[in-house]
Write a protein that holds these residues in place. Structure first.
Motif, PDB file in Angstrom:
ATOM      1  N   ASN A 161     -35.360  13.157  21.652  1.00  0.00           N
ATOM      2  CA  ASN A 161     -34.441  12.042  21.890  1.00  0.00           C
ATOM      3  C   ASN A 161     -35.177  10.714  21.900  1.00  0.00           C
ATOM      4  O   ASN A 161     -34.663   9.704  21.395  1.00  0.00           O
ATOM      5  N   ARG A 162     -36.392  10.712  22.455  1.00  0.00           N
ATOM      6  CA  ARG A 162     -37.169   9.472  22.457  1.00  0.00           C
ATOM      7  C   ARG A 162     -37.545   9.052  21.045  1.00  0.00           C
ATOM      8  O   ARG A 162     -37.469   7.868  20.686  1.00  0.00           O
ATOM      9  N   ASP A 163     -37.931  10.035  20.208  1.00  0.00           N
ATOM     10  CA  ASP A 163     -38.258   9.699  18.811  1.00  0.00           C
ATOM     11  C   ASP A 163     -37.030   9.191  18.058  1.00  0.00           C
ATOM     12  O   ASP A 163     -37.125   8.238  17.266  1.00  0.00           O
ATOM     13  N   ILE A 164     -35.873   9.800  18.328  1.00  0.00           N
ATOM     14  CA  ILE A 164     -34.655   9.356  17.657  1.00  0.00           C
ATOM     15  C   ILE A 164     -34.296   7.935  18.081  1.00  0.00           C
ATOM     16  O   ILE A 164     -33.919   7.091  17.255  1.00  0.00           O
ATOM     17  N   ASN A 165     -34.431   7.649  19.379  1.00  0.00           N
ATOM     18  CA  ASN A 165     -34.125   6.298  19.856  1.00  0.00           C
ATOM     19  C   ASN A 165     -35.072   5.267  19.258  1.00  0.00           C
ATOM     20  O   ASN A 165     -34.652   4.157  18.887  1.00  0.00           O
ATOM     21  N   LEU A 209     -36.057   0.926  15.354  1.00  0.00           N
ATOM     22  CA  LEU A 209     -36.772   0.350  14.211  1.00  0.00           C
ATOM     23  C   LEU A 209     -35.824   0.087  13.046  1.00  0.00           C
ATOM     24  O   LEU A 209     -35.983  -0.899  12.313  1.00  0.00           O
ATOM     25  N   GLU A 210     -34.834   0.971  12.861  1.00  0.00           N
ATOM     26  CA  GLU A 210     -33.856   0.731  11.803  1.00  0.00           C
ATOM     27  C   GLU A 210     -33.057  -0.542  12.074  1.00  0.00           C
ATOM     28  O   GLU A 210     -32.802  -1.338  11.166  1.00  0.00           O
ATOM     29  N   ASP A 211     -32.679  -0.739  13.330  1.00  0.00           N
ATOM     30  CA  ASP A 211     -31.968  -1.965  13.668  1.00  0.00           C
ATOM     31  C   ASP A 211     -32.837  -3.187  13.438  1.00  0.00           C
ATOM     32  O   ASP A 211     -32.361  -4.232  12.977  1.00  0.00           O
TER      33      ASP A 211
END
Length: 562
Positions: free
Chosen positions: A294-298, A303-305
């Protein structure tokens, strides 16, 4: 009635937010509400504020917040009715309560105390709702209620019972020390697991249900007297009405329906799977892995934002540059048109400059007024060429150029009238000129050594004794500054630090640091007047100032004799 059985007292003097659980959210609030207990008005609850959350309904009394406020668990609500009101009758919301999942107050947990798991010894934090507090936040093992121990009893032989008890009691049940529940042996690895475990703590194999001890007799259930005046068969004794005297009933009822539909009190914690098998060491390891994922996904989403924001910022900068070029071209065309009439000239000079000034000032406030696009790495073939272009851009910022976008006057640079400047001031001014394409300090320090190749006169860097890094022109090098100070002292006599700072156009602190370096080289010597107390005309004691003299003992070597 229903209020006495289903509601729980709360201190209304505390704001509503501290009363909520960590996993509870406030949905709506409404003041001017009265309470009906069944069909009758509750005389002590006729003026208050109601708050509906994801799990509870709060009533905060206006007159006596500490003694008359209460909350109601939404898990007791089985049905709701809405009455829109008529003439003098106010709108009402009826809550039909059910006692199917009613739990006595002495066996419930408040959720505002921490507890330690018996399996993994994890200290669960306070502030969770009762549904979330019943399960360990790390291993997923259900919490054993305090005092919920299997009370053992032993039967007294008939002979002993008749001799010590009345004849009417043939047998008696006497309590003895609580007996520890038996452990469950794993059928695969033979590990002894806690009775609360559903899967083996070592190999995650499903465990068989613990068999009851035939020698342990069930304790006699404690009898509880019925609540006076409460009839389970009477439907009116299981209803509570909210009477809205000041409106807001529709919005509040919609929020109440959303909370009841969400059923947040039944949602399992995020670290426990739906099948309930995740527990023990395997559950802890899986919880840690899930947390890392979950931390990697966040981080990826963040970074995408950021990349999307940078892309939009580049588009805005490009649009601002195009708009600025169009305004410049339009004004130039109008000024160079020889066939324009006097009326058109008057109208253009009166309206167009104001519009252009307004647009450019708006772009400047947004940080998007850039006549030339700043150099970025994606524009260059390699990093070396990027560094050279950055050095050329920084040279334009320092020494002035028609293309440099500076917050100062047009055509001027940061060092146009200054021969020396602090490095941090240069970095801040350069980033302000670049707009959104900021330069990190590490890249800035790599660009500074390349400045001499793109500046005229040459600009170099220098570090003073205090650690302050500066950029300077040749007149402010170590040898040139020392020669200029010595010439000034030879012609005008001793000078103080303040006088030399005024002569050089620098700050006093920077002048003092550079004079200390000249003193280290032996070109000047000081007369420390700060040790002398002087008196002025008003009989006020003042301290003197450091005066600098030219060193007349250059070239001499002391032989050790007086």
């Amino acid at each position: 009635m229903a209020l006495q059985k289903f509601s729980k007292s709360v201190d209304g003097t505390i704001p509503i937010q501290p009363l909520l659980y960590n996993d509870e959210e406030l949905s709506a609030s409404q003041d001017g509400v009265g309470i009906y207990d069944g069909l009758q008005k509750s005389p002590l609850h006729q003026s208050g504020t109601v708050h509906v959350t994801s799990q509870r309904l709060f009533y905060i009394d206006v007159l006596k917040k500490a003694s008359r406020s209460f909350y109601l668990e939404l898990s007791h609500v089985s049905q709701t009715d809405y009455y829109a009101g008529l003439f003098t009758s106010s709108p009402k919301v009826t809550l039909h309560l059910s006692s199917d999942n009613f739990v006595p107050e002495e066996s419930t947990q408040t959720g505002f105390e921490s507890w330690e798991c018996e399996v993994c010894a994890y200290r669960n934090p306070p502030g969770l709702s009762p549904s979330a507090a019943r399960i360990c936040g790390l291993c997923g093992v259900p919490r054993s209620l305090p005092g919920k121990t299997s009370s053992s009893s032993v039967e007294i032989p008939q002979s002993n019972a008749t001799s010590s008890l009345p004849s009417s009691a043939s047998t008696s049940v006497l309590p003895k020390h609580p007996r520890e529940p038996s452990l469950i042996t794993c059928p695969a690895c033979t590990f002894l697991n806690h009775p609360s475990m559903r899967a083996c703590e070592i190999c995650a194999t499903p465990l068989p249900k613990a068999a009851g001890d035939p020698h342990i007799a069930k304790s006699i259930p404690a009898t509880r007297p019925a609540t006076p005046g409460f009839d389970d068969n009477d439907p009116d004794s299981k209803t509570i009405k909210l009477s809205f005297r000041r409106g807001g009933d529709k919005a509040f009822y919609a929020a109440l329906k959303r909370s009841l539909k969400g059923r947040a009190w039944e949602v399992a914690p995020s670290n426990v799977a739906n099948d309930g098998v995740r527990s023990g060491i395997s559950g802890i390891m899986q919880a840690v892995e899930t947390s890392a994922q979950n931390r990697d996904i966040n981080m990826s989403n963040a970074l995408e934002d950021l990349e999307a924001l940078m892309a939009k910022a580049k588009d805005m900068v490009q649009l601002a540059a195009e708009l600025n070029e169009r305004l410049t071209a339009s004004s130039t065309t109008t000024a160079n048109n020889p066939y324009s009439s006097s009326l058109s000239l008057l109208s253009s000079t009166s309206t167009e400059p104001e519009e252009a000034t307004f647009i450019r000032s708006s772009l400047s406030q947004l940080g998007l007024q850039m006549e030339n696009t700043p150099v970025t790495l994606d524009m260059m073939k390699d990093e070396r060429e990027w560094m050279e272009q950055l050095a050329r851009e920084l040279a334009n910022v320092l020494q002035g150029s028609a293309k440099a976008n500076l917050p100062s006057s047009a055509g001027g640079g940061m060092m146009k009238e200054r021969g020396i400047i602090a490095l941090d001031e240069v970095w801040g001014g350069w980033n302000r000129a670049r707009g959104v394409a900021l330069i990190p300090p590490s890249t800035f320090l790599q660009v500074v050594p390349l400045l001499p190749a793109f500046t005229n006169p040459t600009i170099t860097s220098r570090s003073l004794n205090s650690g302050l890094a500066v950029l300077h022109t040749p007149p402010y090098s170590r040898a040139a500054f020392a020669a200029r100070v010595c010439g000034l002292l030879a012609l005008a006599g001793p000078k103080s630090t303040t006088e030399i700072a005024q002569e050089e156009g620098m700050t006093i602190s920077l002048t003092a640091e550079m004079l200390n370096i000249v003193e280290e080289d032996g070109d000047v010597c000081r007369d420390d007047g700060r040790c002398v107390i002087q008196e002025n005309s008003k009989d006020v004691l003042v301290l003197g100032e450091v005066n600098w003299w030219a060193n007349l003992f250059l070239g001499y070597t002391w032989d050790g004799q007086q």
